[in-house]
Motif scaffolding. Structure first.
Motif, short mmCIF file in Angstrom:
data_model
loop_
_atom_site.label_atom_id
_atom_site.label_comp_id
_atom_site.label_asym_id
_atom_site.label_seq_id
_atom_site.Cartn_x
_atom_site.Cartn_y
_atom_site.Cartn_z
N CYS A 130 0.80 -1.22 0.00
CA CYS A 130 0.00 0.00 0.00
C CYS A 130 0.84 1.27 0.00
CB CYS A 130 -0.95 0.00 1.19
SG CYS A 130 -2.11 -1.39 1.19
N THR A 227 -6.04 -2.28 -2.49
CA THR A 227 -4.94 -1.73 -3.28
C THR A 227 -4.61 -2.60 -4.48
OG1 THR A 227 -3.98 -0.71 -1.31
CG2 THR A 227 -2.52 -0.98 -3.21
N LYS A 230 -6.82 -2.43 -7.54
CA LYS A 230 -6.66 -1.22 -8.35
C LYS A 230 -5.51 -1.34 -9.35
CE LYS A 230 -8.44 1.83 -4.71
NZ LYS A 230 -8.11 2.93 -3.76
N ARG A 237 -1.28 -7.82 -10.32
CA ARG A 237 -2.13 -8.27 -9.22
C ARG A 237 -1.68 -9.63 -8.70
NH1 ARG A 237 -6.33 -6.13 -12.54
NH2 ARG A 237 -6.83 -8.23 -13.30
#
Length: 313
Positions: A130, A227, A230, A237
């Motif tokens: 993050c 997070t 996104k 990812r």
């Protein structure tokens, strides 16, 4: 031991660990099973610690926490397994009062410490995913050391309270603890005292120690998932989630089995004993495997060590 009114913990010189209620010939099989799993715990966790210490590329906060996790796993299983194996092959199956108190203290120390270290690891993953640009600032060596030291301090305080309330009671004539180790819940079952204070202390410890670690882990992963979702690329990812999957697997293993033992109905005690084996032996055995098999850095460091040994031979 005295009668119900006179029994006092100061008069107790030892207890009997009933262990598993199986036929005597199965005790040898239990001994061999425990010996095999405990041997894998020693090999896996000591190997993990050696890899982290010797490879400079693993000198990061995540592996600092992982090294401490391996140390904790090794020692809290050591608190239980050797004595259990001795009792499997013994007719008396006894443990001294001091030995029982020591077992309760050390097990409580390491299991609570592990919970806090897992929470620290969740915060580490939160910071890395993050806030990647500020990760090295947030997760300084000093903060990591303070988090681990704080984890041990909380474990130490919890252990002192746990031992104090568990062994401050009076005991009845029976000295038989219906478990393969000195479980505080089973110790209280052979007490003649009013356990109101014990239950209050246990609930307070759970509220002050267990709940905060779960909250930190859950909130950290809520932010991590938000997070990661996104991230535009599928590969990005996947890479972000892969850095958390090992830790999440370890958390689910530990908290899942502990919750089953202490939050479910105590009607089937033998099933609870089997579940206890999972968080005492199976989880410490699987943790190094989970991290080594799902972590490229660890596998690369292991290959490097093995390659250097072949080159020297």
């Amino acid at each position: 031991m005295g009668d119900k009114g006179a029994g006092n913990h100061s008069e107790v010189t030892g207890f009997i660990l009933a262990g598993f209620r199986v036929r005597p010939e199965f005790h040898v099989l239990l001994f061999l099973l425990f010996l095999l799993v405990y041997g894998m715990i020693i090999l896996g966790n000591m190997s993990m610690m050696a890899i982290i210490v010797t490879d400079s590329q693993l000198n990061t906060p995540m592996y600092f926490f992982l090294g401490n996790l391996s140390f904790i796993d090794l020692f809290y299983s050591t608190v239980i397994a050797p004595k259990a194996m001795v009792n499997f092959l013994s007719e008396k199956k006894t443990i001294s009062f001091a030995g029982c108190a020591t077992q309760v203290f050390l097990f409580s120390l390491f299991i609570v410490t592990e919970g806090f270290v897992l929470a620290a690891m969740a915060y580490d993953r939160f910071s890395a995913i993050c806030n990647p640009l500020l990760y090295s600032v947030h997760m300084s060596r000093r903060l990591c050391t303070q988090l681990v030291a704080g984890s041990y301090f909380c474990g130490w305080v919890s252990s002192i309270f746990q031992v104090s309330v568990t062994f401050s009671v009076s005991f009845c004539a029976s000295r038989v603890i219906d478990h393969f180790y000195c479980d505080s819940y089973q110790i209280e079952k052979i007490s003649c005292s009013n356990l109101f204070v014990n239950k209050i202390v246990s609930l307070s410890l759970a509220a002050m120690i267990i709940l905060p670690t779960i909250v930190v882990i859950v909130i950290s992963y809520m932010y991590i998932v938000a997070t990661v979702l996104k991230i535009p690329s599928t590969e990005g990812r996947k890479k972000a989630f892969s850095t958390c999957s090992s830790h999440l697997g370890v958390v689910c293993l530990l908290y899942g089995t502990v919750s089953f033992v202490y939050l479910t109905s105590p009607s089937n005690l033998e099933l609870r004993k089997v579940a206890s084996v999972f968080y005492i032996l199976v989880t410490p055995m699987l943790n190094p495997l989970i991290y080594s098999l799902r972590n490229k850095d660890v596998k690369q460091a292991l290959r490097k060590i093995l390659w250097n040994k072949k080159a020297l031979s």
